[in-house]
Scaffold this motif. Sequence first.
Motif, PDB file in Angstrom:
ATOM      1  N   GLU A 580       0.790  -1.104  -0.414  1.00 17.81           N
ATOM      2  CA  GLU A 580      -0.001   0.455   0.150  1.00 17.81           C
ATOM      3  C   GLU A 580       1.012   1.114   0.014  1.00 17.81           C
ATOM      4  OE1 GLU A 580      -3.884  -0.343   2.598  1.00 17.81           O
ATOM      5  OE2 GLU A 580      -2.911  -1.753   3.383  1.00 17.81           O
ATOM      6  N   PRO A 581       0.728   1.595  -0.574  1.00 16.36           N
ATOM      7  CA  PRO A 581       1.168   3.602  -0.600  1.00 16.36           C
ATOM      8  C   PRO A 581       1.361   3.904   0.786  1.00 16.36           C
ATOM      9  CG  PRO A 581      -0.580   4.075  -2.231  1.00 16.36           C
ATOM     10  CD  PRO A 581      -0.493   2.081  -1.229  1.00 16.36           C
ATOM     11  N   ILE A 582       2.452   4.833   1.052  1.00 12.19           N
ATOM     12  CA  ILE A 582       3.123   5.228   2.462  1.00 12.19           C
ATOM     13  C   ILE A 582       3.179   6.399   2.393  1.00 12.19           C
ATOM     14  CG2 ILE A 582       5.355   5.541   3.714  1.00 12.19           C
ATOM     15  CD1 ILE A 582       7.193   2.814   2.013  1.00 12.19           C
ATOM     16  N   THR A 583       2.185   6.714   3.987  1.00 13.88           N
ATOM     17  CA  THR A 583       1.894   8.312   3.607  1.00 13.88           C
ATOM     18  C   THR A 583       2.407   9.169   4.692  1.00 13.88           C
ATOM     19  OG1 THR A 583      -0.656   8.024   4.717  1.00 13.88           O
ATOM     20  CG2 THR A 583      -0.392   7.755   2.577  1.00 13.88           C
ATOM     21  N   LYS A 584       2.469  10.109   5.091  1.00 12.59           N
ATOM     22  CA  LYS A 584       3.233  10.434   6.605  1.00 12.59           C
ATOM     23  C   LYS A 584       2.238  10.151   7.920  1.00 12.59           C
ATOM     24  CE  LYS A 584       0.468  15.211   6.364  1.00 12.59           C
ATOM     25  NZ  LYS A 584       0.018  16.127   7.081  1.00 12.59           N
ATOM     26  N   ASP A 585       1.168   9.650   7.715  1.00 11.61           N
ATOM     27  CA  ASP A 585       0.636   9.073   8.411  1.00 11.61           C
ATOM     28  C   ASP A 585       0.189   7.639   8.584  1.00 11.61           C
ATOM     29  OD1 ASP A 585      -0.542  12.267   9.646  1.00 11.61           O
ATOM     30  OD2 ASP A 585      -2.021  11.442   8.009  1.00 11.61           O
ATOM     31  N   TYR A 586       0.777   7.479   7.233  1.00 11.93           N
ATOM     32  CA  TYR A 586       0.071   5.803   7.277  1.00 11.93           C
ATOM     33  C   TYR A 586       1.265   4.390   6.055  1.00 11.93           C
ATOM     34  CZ  TYR A 586      -2.217   1.187   6.435  1.00 11.93           C
ATOM     35  OH  TYR A 586      -2.181  -0.238   6.167  1.00 11.93           O
ATOM     36  N   VAL A 587       1.871   3.119   7.423  1.00  8.17           N
ATOM     37  CA  VAL A 587       2.115   2.255   6.091  1.00  8.17           C
ATOM     38  C   VAL A 587       2.606   1.494   7.269  1.00  8.17           C
ATOM     39  CG1 VAL A 587       4.882   1.649   6.982  1.00  8.17           C
ATOM     40  CG2 VAL A 587       4.707   3.810   7.432  1.00  8.17           C
ATOM     41  N   GLN A 588       1.926   0.145   5.747  1.00  4.89           N
ATOM     42  CA  GLN A 588       1.116  -0.609   5.920  1.00  4.89           C
ATOM     43  C   GLN A 588       1.916  -1.725   7.097  1.00  4.89           C
ATOM     44  OE1 GLN A 588       1.172  -3.120   3.141  1.00  4.89           O
ATOM     45  NE2 GLN A 588      -0.072  -4.167   3.267  1.00  4.89           N
ATOM     46  N   SER A 589       1.401  -2.079   7.898  1.00 10.00           N
ATOM     47  CA  SER A 589       2.502  -3.362   9.360  1.00 10.00           C
ATOM     48  C   SER A 589       1.601  -4.469   9.204  1.00 10.00           C
ATOM     49  CB  SER A 589       2.003  -2.421  10.703  1.00 10.00           C
ATOM     50  OG  SER A 589       2.153  -3.536  11.355  1.00 10.00           O
ATOM     51  N   ASP A 590       2.098  -5.648   8.732  1.00  8.76           N
ATOM     52  CA  ASP A 590       1.874  -7.093   8.941  1.00  8.76           C
ATOM     53  C   ASP A 590       1.132  -7.409  10.122  1.00  8.76           C
ATOM     54  OD1 ASP A 590       3.190  -6.910   6.683  1.00  8.76           O
ATOM     55  OD2 ASP A 590       4.727  -8.691   7.378  1.00  8.76           O
ATOM     56  N   GLU A 591       1.464  -6.998  11.207  1.00  9.30           N
ATOM     57  CA  GLU A 591       0.646  -7.637  12.590  1.00  9.30           C
ATOM     58  C   GLU A 591      -0.803  -6.571  12.673  1.00  9.30           C
ATOM     59  OE1 GLU A 591       3.766  -9.073  15.450  1.00  9.30           O
ATOM     60  OE2 GLU A 591       3.855  -6.975  15.708  1.00  9.30           O
TER      61      GLU A 591
END
Length: 710
Positions: A580-591
Amino acid sequence: MGHLVTLATCSLNQWALDWEGNKDRIVKSIHQAKAVGATLRVGPELEISGYGCLDHFLEADVYLHCWEMLEKILTDESCHGILLDIGMPVAHRNVRYNCRIVCLNGRILFIRPKIFLANDGNYRENRYFTPWSRPKYHEEYYLPRRIRNLMGGTIKVPIGDVLLSTPDTCIGIETCEELFTPDSPHNQMSLNGAEIITNSSGSHHLLRKLDQRIKLVLDATAKNGGIYIYSNQIGMDGDRLYYDGCSMIAVNGEIVAQGSQFSLTDCEVITATVDLEDVRSHRFAPSRGQQAVQSTAYHRIETDFALSDEKAGYIHGKSPGPARQIRYHTPEEEIALGPAIWMWGYLVRSKQAGYLVPLSGGIDSCATAVLVFSMCREVMKAIEAGNKLVLQDVQRLSGEKSDWKPKSAQEFCGRIFHTVYMGMKTQSSAETRKRAKDLAEAIGAYHVEVDIDEVFEAQKKLITTLGFEPKFKVHGGSHQENITLQNIQSRTRMVTAYMFSQIIPTARGGDRGLLVLGSANVDECLRGYLTKYDCSSADINPIGSISKNDLKRFITYATKNFDLPILDEFIHAVPTAELEPITKDYVQSDEADMGFTYDELSDFGILRKQQKCGPYGAFLKLLHNEKWSSKYGPREIALKTKRFFHYYAINRHKMTTMTPAYHAEAYSPDDNRFDLRPFCYPPFWDGWSFKKIDEEVERIERDMGMEEKS
């Protein structure tokens, strides 16, 4: 007055259906045993055919070729002068048995079929063989004509559960699984006077399993007294399993000889000189004598071949071996060695140019790459130890002449190992890109870096033919849009990986392809947290049965022991698929995506497979688990339990197509043989088992409320 006997057991790197190769390794082990003065040689289970023939054991060809190879061994006079215990399948009265053939000087003395078959986990022996369900019973076996002729017209030999009497001792035989049964044959054999027990095995590696095997051997001889000779296959014989050797000899509860557990040697012979008088003195107890007298007798096959020298007492140059410190590997070392040597066996036998890993910058593909580097390290150790066969394989794989030798594991890694980072400009971080590149450089891999944005956009454009343009979740898209766009990337990476696996060797001047390695760990497979036919689809997967927790421990171990400080960055990185796109508020996390920590998934894996719990049983177990109850209340535990079994059920179909994985963990979800469960389940959320969980939660909360009021 001593009676000294030199005994030999061996670990052989047999290959299913490699008839002449298997025969040659058997002969090699006999020669090595004779060279040190051994008078008894014991080999692994089904060593002529290879243990992993599976449904080939239903074919008549297998039985014919086994007799043909045995004939070659029997007629080879260099194999005479030593008692031989050899394993192969035998058909008797139209029934197939897993047997030991006891031979001496070109003649078969008797055939001993396996009594208790392994029929759980990875083993399906009852599918191919019938157990000899008649302890202490024997009858006559009519020999094939080719064997009758070389035995001077002898028509038949005994077949059954018998003992062998020599002028100086008595020998009993059991096979693999029989050691693990509650009432093992060695108990009755020992009471009947058998002083030497042989066990021929096809026992696979499992993390933390060796101590159980050794404990059973020690217990057998500590309680009964006696000499126990254990032989095990070593290597990858054509399947998901790695047979981890560690053949050994024990006397009266102590190990006196132990072979290696992980080795690239195709034939390892382990010997010990023992004193039969030590067994006799150990057994002089009235209570044992009383049980021995009450025990019904075995039929004994007699031979005038003595294992010990006629001289009594001191023999120059011979003395009983002392008890040895038992060698165990840590789980981290087991991971470093088992999958690595399994991969080497697969690579050598496939005759491909090497391996390729889609290197993402995450810990799973990192662990896979480090295991390949560990393989290269073990190859270098074997070369330095003078293993000519390994050196020849290295030269063939590298396309080099016979006088070439790699100077380091990194140099060899650069010849046969290839990594490719497939990034996207909006999804992939600079950190993962750099980690992948730095790791490849540290281990010497040939590294390629590409971006797949154009392929992704071209595939995405096809959707617009529907008059609709999908968006990622972070851009306001629905769950289904988000999943669709993620899966375009992951499946594109699988296609790209296979494209590079076929063309990179050509670009480098070679003429063969590469094998693609998968890097989905066991916990993600359980949850189904992977895309069907993405990078989880590969040729083989060295970590597909290893938990995330064990992988982290392995990487920590390799950081120091392999001198790879770059690995420290992988250990502390947040696990992410970067789909998924990385934003300043969001980074995809597996857990976060899964709704579980990897620790929690590991617990569910153990409950589901090893403790054999369904949803309701797992919930009750977790309620009483201090780690869980101190962190979650009953309702939270219930929700986690229902969520796990829901996703497990709806994703079970993915397991039917999973890449064949090295078997290392007892809760592996491997659908093809180890974990046989349906792949189409009724909806659990509306099912009875979930209703039971909800009822129990309500009851617990009522009781807790009543306690608070009182």
